[in-house]
Design a protein around this motif. Structure first.
Motif, PDB file in Angstrom:
ATOM      1  N   ASP A  91     102.029   6.841  32.966  1.00  0.00           N
ATOM      2  CA  ASP A  91     103.189   7.510  33.153  1.00  0.00           C
ATOM      3  C   ASP A  91     103.004   8.371  32.258  1.00  0.00           C
ATOM      4  OD1 ASP A  91     102.473   6.340  36.645  1.00  0.00           O
ATOM      5  OD2 ASP A  91     104.793   5.622  35.417  1.00  0.00           O
ATOM      6  N   ARG A  92     103.002   8.501  30.829  1.00  0.00           N
ATOM      7  CA  ARG A  92     103.117   9.119  30.047  1.00  0.00           C
ATOM      8  C   ARG A  92     101.753  10.018  29.535  1.00  0.00           C
ATOM      9  NH1 ARG A  92     108.205   9.996  28.136  1.00  0.00           N
ATOM     10  NH2 ARG A  92     109.535   9.001  29.677  1.00  0.00           N
ATOM     11  N   ASP A 121      96.541  -0.243  28.765  1.00  0.00           N
ATOM     12  CA  ASP A 121      98.047   0.389  28.040  1.00  0.00           C
ATOM     13  C   ASP A 121      97.800   1.817  27.739  1.00  0.00           C
ATOM     14  OD1 ASP A 121      99.578  -1.761  28.070  1.00  0.00           O
ATOM     15  OD2 ASP A 121      98.113  -2.645  27.178  1.00  0.00           O
ATOM     16  N   GLY A 159     100.722   3.577  28.835  1.00  0.00           N
ATOM     17  CA  GLY A 159     101.578   2.949  30.332  1.00  0.00           C
ATOM     18  C   GLY A 159     102.804   2.380  30.065  1.00  0.00           C
ATOM     19  N   GLU A 160     103.643   1.690  30.183  1.00  0.00           N
ATOM     20  CA  GLU A 160     105.339   0.900  30.158  1.00  0.00           C
ATOM     21  C   GLU A 160     105.172   0.358  29.117  1.00  0.00           C
ATOM     22  OE1 GLU A 160     105.922  -2.176  33.422  1.00  0.00           O
ATOM     23  OE2 GLU A 160     106.816  -0.103  33.763  1.00  0.00           O
ATOM     24  N   ARG A 161     104.344  -0.096  28.388  1.00  0.00           N
ATOM     25  CA  ARG A 161     104.059  -1.569  27.288  1.00  0.00           C
ATOM     26  C   ARG A 161     104.011  -0.036  25.741  1.00  0.00           C
ATOM     27  NH1 ARG A 161      99.600  -5.035  27.530  1.00  0.00           N
ATOM     28  NH2 ARG A 161     101.243  -6.564  26.056  1.00  0.00           N
ATOM     29  N   LYS A 169     105.485   1.783  23.161  1.00  0.00           N
ATOM     30  CA  LYS A 169     106.678   2.030  23.240  1.00  0.00           C
ATOM     31  C   LYS A 169     107.403   2.329  21.845  1.00  0.00           C
ATOM     32  CE  LYS A 169     108.020  -2.329  25.398  1.00  0.00           C
ATOM     33  NZ  LYS A 169     108.015  -1.235  26.491  1.00  0.00           N
TER      34      LYS A 169
END
Ligand SMILES: *Cc1c(COP(=O)(O)O)cnc(C)c1O
Length: 396
Positions: A98-99, A241, A261-263, A265
């Motif tokens: 999503d990013r 990811d 993805g959300e992993r 950071k």
């Protein structure tokens, strides 16, 4: 300037890093290229997998022209209508990513993904595959396997190791709690057109999750419909990811992107940036290209045409062919002898194809190639591939 003059100038002034072909192309249309005398060639290279939509696509041309007289450059600190539209569109292509980070080429996308993985995990090690190609800047070159690309540039970035491709056991052993990322192509392109197995990609995803590493998938060559899905990884129900793309993203304009993805950071202001990344011109071209790909259902075209061509290629009864393999319109024909003389013979029949290593003929035609052109190609290949060339005819 005539063709001979153009060739002479390039030979004189170019840095010397390319083996120049003796044809000057001045125009393209769909899957065709035209030389300085107007002679038509069938482009089965797409500029190394860039022109999935074909050359001079009207929607892309219109978007570039419009945006060129509107706003070309804007650093990403300032939001922009074209960039926002592209962010929305590109993140809608894969579930769970999503990013996005924008850059300008494939190697930059890989560099960014490697940096993001190290920063996310606070770990340094990267596991890549033998035969892998990820680009030619130092980070991506360190993930690239072939000595041909690495020689003369050592020392490369520390912390990289290579394991046999499609070998789950080797991956189990190599990935530890020190591993930041595993980086893989879904179909190894430059390495010889070797598709990954579903089991391998699914195991890579599981192993990364178990050991707390990130999975980077390099879709620079396989992306945007090439293999019969928007991204090749979507054939396998695996969400990486980080997903690197470039080549055909902006319809031929230079652009790269990393979807994540959300992993992933720790991405805070200043940790990474690119002057040209996400510029409105490339973004407008990419929005137009992705829209055209959807409207024309380019993935479905690649799947159907790939199957059609593959069938014809597999029917060629030549003692010189070792194997035909690939996915969609990313096809490798492995010969029992060097590929170079075959490529030269195809060029004499006005077909531009690529090699992938010494013995593999690689076909990456624009996905808009017509069935008539595919028939032409299959006919030429049937003729050419049944010829025995002497090893010393190879010019590589
Ligand atoms: C072409 C390619 C790259 C490098 O892209 P550039 O835009 O040439 O830097 C990286 N990975 C793969 C799989 C490629 O095919």
């Amino acid at each position: 300037m005539n063709a001979q003059e153009i060739i002479a100038i390039e030979n004189k002034f170019a840095a010397g890093t390319y083996a120049k072909q003796p044809i000057v192309f001045v125009r393209g249309q769909g899957a065709s290229l035209f030389d300085a005398d107007g002679v038509e060639y069938l482009d089965c290279s797409s500029g190394h997998g860039v022109a999935n939509l074909g050359h001079a696509h009207p929607r892309v041309a219109e978007a570039i022209a419009r945006q060129a007289s509107t706003l070309v450059t804007l650093f990403e600190t300032f939001p922009n209508d074209q960039r926002a539209a592209l962010m929305k569109k590109i993140t809608s292509l894969v579930d769970g990513l999503d990013r996005v980070f924008f850059c300008n080429s494939g190697t930059e996308a890989v560099e960014a993904a490697l940096k993001f993985a190290r920063l996310s995990k606070g770990r340094a090690e990267v596991v890549a595959a033998m035969r892998a190609f990820h680009g030619r800047t130092f980070g991506s070159l360190s993930a690239t396997f072939n000595k041909k690309y690495r020689r003369g540039f050592e020392p490369l970035v520390p912390g990289f190791q290579h394991v046999p491709f499609n070998n789950i056991e080797a991956l189990e052993k190599a990935v530890t709690n020190q591993t930041a990322a595993v980086i893989l192509e879904v179909v190894q392109g430059e390495g010889g057109v070797y598709p990954a197995s579903a089991e391998y990609l699914q195991a890579a995803h599981r192993i990364c999750e178990e050991r707390g590493a990130l999975l980077i998938v390099d879709e620079v060559q396989t992306g945007f419909g090439r293999t019969g899905r928007m991204f090749a990884i979507q054939h396998f129900g695996v969400t990486p990811d980080l997903l690197c793309c470039a080549k055909s993203l902006a319809g031929g304009l230079p652009m790269g992107a990393v979807l994540m993805g959300e992993r992933v950071k720790n991405l805070t202001p200043g940790v990474h940036a690119s002057t040209f990344g996400g510029n409105p011109l490339a973004c407008a071209a990419a929005v137009a290209a992705l829209t055209a790909m959807e409207e024309e259902d380019l993935s479905a075209q690649a799947a159907a045409k790939g199957e059609y061509l593959m069938k014809k290629l597999r029917a060629i009864a030549s003692p010189y062919i070792r194997e035909v393999r690939g996915m969609g319109l990313m096809i490798g024909i492995e010969m029992k002898q060097k590929a170079a003389p075959y490529l030269k013979a195809l060029q004499e029949r006005r077909i531009i194809a690529l090699n992938a290593g010494m013995t593999v003929i690689r076909l990456l035609p624009p996905l808009v190639i017509t069935y008539e052109q595919l028939d032409c190609l299959a006919e030429a290949l049937t003729e050419v591939l049944s010829t025995a060339f002497e090893a010393d005819e190879a010019n590589e």
